[in-house]
Scaffold this motif. Structure first.
Motif, PDB file in Angstrom:
ATOM      1  N   PHE A  45       0.831  -1.214   0.000  1.00 24.86           N
ATOM      2  CA  PHE A  45       0.000   0.000   0.000  1.00 24.86           C
ATOM      3  C   PHE A  45       0.863   1.261   0.000  1.00 24.86           C
ATOM      4  CE2 PHE A  45      -4.082  -1.964   1.461  1.00 24.86           C
ATOM      5  CZ  PHE A  45      -4.925  -1.265   0.634  1.00 24.86           C
ATOM      6  N   ILE A  46       1.765   1.348   0.945  1.00 29.29           N
ATOM      7  CA  ILE A  46       2.581   2.555   1.098  1.00 29.29           C
ATOM      8  C   ILE A  46       3.375   2.847  -0.166  1.00 29.29           C
ATOM      9  CG2 ILE A  46       4.541   3.571   2.362  1.00 29.29           C
ATOM     10  CD1 ILE A  46       1.847   3.422   3.926  1.00 29.29           C
ATOM     11  N   HIS A  47       4.001   1.838  -0.708  1.00 28.74           N
ATOM     12  CA  HIS A  47       4.887   2.069  -1.847  1.00 28.74           C
ATOM     13  C   HIS A  47       4.127   2.186  -3.171  1.00 28.74           C
ATOM     14  CE1 HIS A  47       7.478   0.900   1.449  1.00 28.74           C
ATOM     15  NE2 HIS A  47       8.303   1.794   0.908  1.00 28.74           N
ATOM     16  N   ALA A  48       2.957   1.581  -3.256  1.00 23.67           N
ATOM     17  CA  ALA A  48       2.107   1.805  -4.426  1.00 23.67           C
ATOM     18  C   ALA A  48       1.597   3.247  -4.434  1.00 23.67           C
ATOM     19  CB  ALA A  48       0.941   0.819  -4.450  1.00 23.67           C
ATOM     20  N   LEU A  49       1.326   3.803  -3.250  1.00 23.97           N
ATOM     21  CA  LEU A  49       0.978   5.232  -3.167  1.00 23.97           C
ATOM     22  C   LEU A  49       2.116   6.081  -3.707  1.00 23.97           C
ATOM     23  CD1 LEU A  49      -0.822   5.601   0.277  1.00 23.97           C
ATOM     24  CD2 LEU A  49      -1.761   6.178  -1.971  1.00 23.97           C
ATOM     25  N   GLY A  50       3.337   5.689  -3.385  1.00 23.82           N
ATOM     26  CA  GLY A  50       4.496   6.391  -3.933  1.00 23.82           C
ATOM     27  C   GLY A  50       4.503   6.351  -5.451  1.00 23.82           C
ATOM     28  N   ILE A  51       4.261   5.186  -6.025  1.00 23.80           N
ATOM     29  CA  ILE A  51       4.232   5.060  -7.489  1.00 23.80           C
ATOM     30  C   ILE A  51       3.112   5.913  -8.078  1.00 23.80           C
ATOM     31  CG2 ILE A  51       3.855   3.445  -9.404  1.00 23.80           C
ATOM     32  CD1 ILE A  51       5.279   1.300  -7.698  1.00 23.80           C
ATOM     33  N   LEU A  52       2.009   6.011  -7.375  1.00 19.76           N
ATOM     34  CA  LEU A  52       0.895   6.836  -7.822  1.00 19.76           C
ATOM     35  C   LEU A  52       1.273   8.328  -7.813  1.00 19.76           C
ATOM     36  CD1 LEU A  52      -2.294   6.770  -8.437  1.00 19.76           C
ATOM     37  CD2 LEU A  52      -2.507   7.368  -6.029  1.00 19.76           C
ATOM     38  N   ILE A  53       1.995   8.754  -6.777  1.00 21.01           N
ATOM     39  CA  ILE A  53       2.230  10.178  -6.540  1.00 21.01           C
ATOM     40  C   ILE A  53       3.504  10.727  -7.177  1.00 21.01           C
ATOM     41  CG2 ILE A  53       2.718  11.839  -4.676  1.00 21.01           C
ATOM     42  CD1 ILE A  53       0.767  10.130  -2.955  1.00 21.01           C
ATOM     43  N   VAL A  54       4.565   9.958  -7.232  1.00 24.26           N
ATOM     44  CA  VAL A  54       5.853  10.468  -7.726  1.00 24.26           C
ATOM     45  C   VAL A  54       5.748  11.122  -9.106  1.00 24.26           C
ATOM     46  CG1 VAL A  54       8.187   9.772  -8.470  1.00 24.26           C
ATOM     47  CG2 VAL A  54       7.326   9.078  -6.229  1.00 24.26           C
ATOM     48  N   PRO A  55       4.994  10.561 -10.046  1.00 21.81           N
ATOM     49  CA  PRO A  55       4.897  11.229 -11.350  1.00 21.81           C
ATOM     50  C   PRO A  55       4.333  12.654 -11.289  1.00 21.81           C
ATOM     51  CG  PRO A  55       4.177   8.969 -11.538  1.00 21.81           C
ATOM     52  CD  PRO A  55       4.345   9.251 -10.071  1.00 21.81           C
ATOM     53  N   LEU A  56       3.596  12.963 -10.242  1.00 21.79           N
ATOM     54  CA  LEU A  56       3.074  14.325 -10.101  1.00 21.79           C
ATOM     55  C   LEU A  56       4.208  15.332  -9.927  1.00 21.79           C
ATOM     56  CD1 LEU A  56      -0.005  13.611  -7.800  1.00 21.79           C
ATOM     57  CD2 LEU A  56       0.066  13.788 -10.302  1.00 21.79           C
ATOM     58  N   PHE A  57       5.312  14.905  -9.336  1.00 23.19           N
ATOM     59  CA  PHE A  57       6.479  15.784  -9.208  1.00 23.19           C
ATOM     60  C   PHE A  57       7.053  16.132 -10.573  1.00 23.19           C
ATOM     61  CE2 PHE A  57       6.748  13.738  -4.928  1.00 23.19           C
ATOM     62  CZ  PHE A  57       6.569  14.894  -4.176  1.00 23.19           C
ATOM     63  N   LEU A  75      10.684   1.504  -6.542  1.00 22.58           N
ATOM     64  CA  LEU A  75       9.513   1.195  -5.701  1.00 22.58           C
ATOM     65  C   LEU A  75       8.827  -0.078  -6.179  1.00 22.58           C
ATOM     66  CD1 LEU A  75       8.025   4.778  -5.185  1.00 22.58           C
ATOM     67  CD2 LEU A  75       9.181   3.357  -3.461  1.00 22.58           C
ATOM     68  N   LEU A  76       8.662  -0.226  -7.482  1.00 24.75           N
ATOM     69  CA  LEU A  76       8.046  -1.434  -8.032  1.00 24.75           C
ATOM     70  C   LEU A  76       8.886  -2.664  -7.713  1.00 24.75           C
ATOM     71  CD1 LEU A  76       5.931  -2.925  -9.715  1.00 24.75           C
ATOM     72  CD2 LEU A  76       7.240  -2.273 -11.763  1.00 24.75           C
ATOM     73  N   THR A  77      10.195  -2.548  -7.891  1.00 21.98           N
ATOM     74  CA  THR A  77      11.096  -3.658  -7.566  1.00 21.98           C
ATOM     75  C   THR A  77      10.959  -4.028  -6.098  1.00 21.98           C
ATOM     76  OG1 THR A  77      12.643  -3.005  -9.302  1.00 21.98           O
ATOM     77  CG2 THR A  77      13.518  -4.390  -7.533  1.00 21.98           C
ATOM     78  N   GLY A  78      10.891  -3.018  -5.242  1.00 27.17           N
ATOM     79  CA  GLY A  78      10.720  -3.277  -3.817  1.00 27.17           C
ATOM     80  C   GLY A  78       9.426  -3.993  -3.510  1.00 27.17           C
ATOM     81  N   ILE A  79       8.342  -3.570  -4.150  1.00 26.22           N
ATOM     82  CA  ILE A  79       7.050  -4.244  -3.928  1.00 26.22           C
ATOM     83  C   ILE A  79       7.146  -5.706  -4.353  1.00 26.22           C
ATOM     84  CG2 ILE A  79       4.648  -4.414  -4.720  1.00 26.22           C
ATOM     85  CD1 ILE A  79       4.655  -1.300  -4.837  1.00 26.22           C
ATOM     86  N   LEU A  80       7.706  -5.933  -5.526  1.00 27.70           N
ATOM     87  CA  LEU A  80       7.787  -7.307  -6.033  1.00 27.70           C
ATOM     88  C   LEU A  80       8.649  -8.188  -5.139  1.00 27.70           C
ATOM     89  CD1 LEU A  80       8.095  -6.599  -9.865  1.00 27.70           C
ATOM     90  CD2 LEU A  80       6.077  -7.401  -8.611  1.00 27.70           C
ATOM     91  N   ILE A  81       9.809  -7.658  -4.705  1.00 31.42           N
ATOM     92  CA  ILE A  81      10.724  -8.480  -3.916  1.00 31.42           C
ATOM     93  C   ILE A  81      10.330  -8.507  -2.440  1.00 31.42           C
ATOM     94  CG2 ILE A  81      13.120  -8.765  -3.150  1.00 31.42           C
ATOM     95  CD1 ILE A  81      13.973  -7.596  -5.876  1.00 31.42           C
TER      96      ILE A  81
END
Length: 122
Positions: A45-57, A75-81
């Motif tokens: 959840f936490i890191h998927a929120l990051g993936i959602l928000i980072v492109p806004l920067f 972040l995606l690599t972290g979620i997967l692993i």
């Protein structure tokens, strides 16, 4: 890559996996394994929120497209692993999967520090 779209998908999957854990796995996993499973969902959840928000920067001009790709990729690599190995550990009890979990954690750390570095550089 549409990182925000992927983040939204990963958030939806986290809800599904969380509900599955709460309703489908209660009574099937011991408290230890359930705790591991819940931790996997939380970190997803936490890191998927990051993936959602980072492109806004990037859209705001605060970081480059390249930085977004790196941060979201980490972040995606972290979620997967990280989350992935915890899901497998919780469901199978095979503890060797826990050995790769820290690699996912390092990926999360690298992503957040890279984002901080890029934002502070501006």
């Amino acid at each position: 890559m549409n990182w925000s779209g992927l983040g939204a998908i990963l958030l939806g999957l986290a809800v599904i996996l969380g509900a599955f854990g709460a309703h489908g796995l209660r009574g099937r996993l011991d408290a230890y394994s359930m705790g591991i499973y819940e931790k996997a969902v939380f970190y997803q959840f936490i890191h998927a929120l990051g993936i959602l928000i980072v492109p806004l920067f990037t859209r705001a001009g605060a970081i480059s497209e390249s930085a977004t790709t790196w941060v979201c990729g980490l972040l995606l690599t972290g979620i997967l692993i990280f989350s992935g190995s915890l899901y497998v550990l919780a469901l199978t009890g095979i503890r060797t999967f826990g050995a790769i979990t820290p690699i996912g954690g390092l990926s999360f750390i690298a992503a957040w520090f890279l984002l901080a570095f890029r934002l502070l550089r501006r």
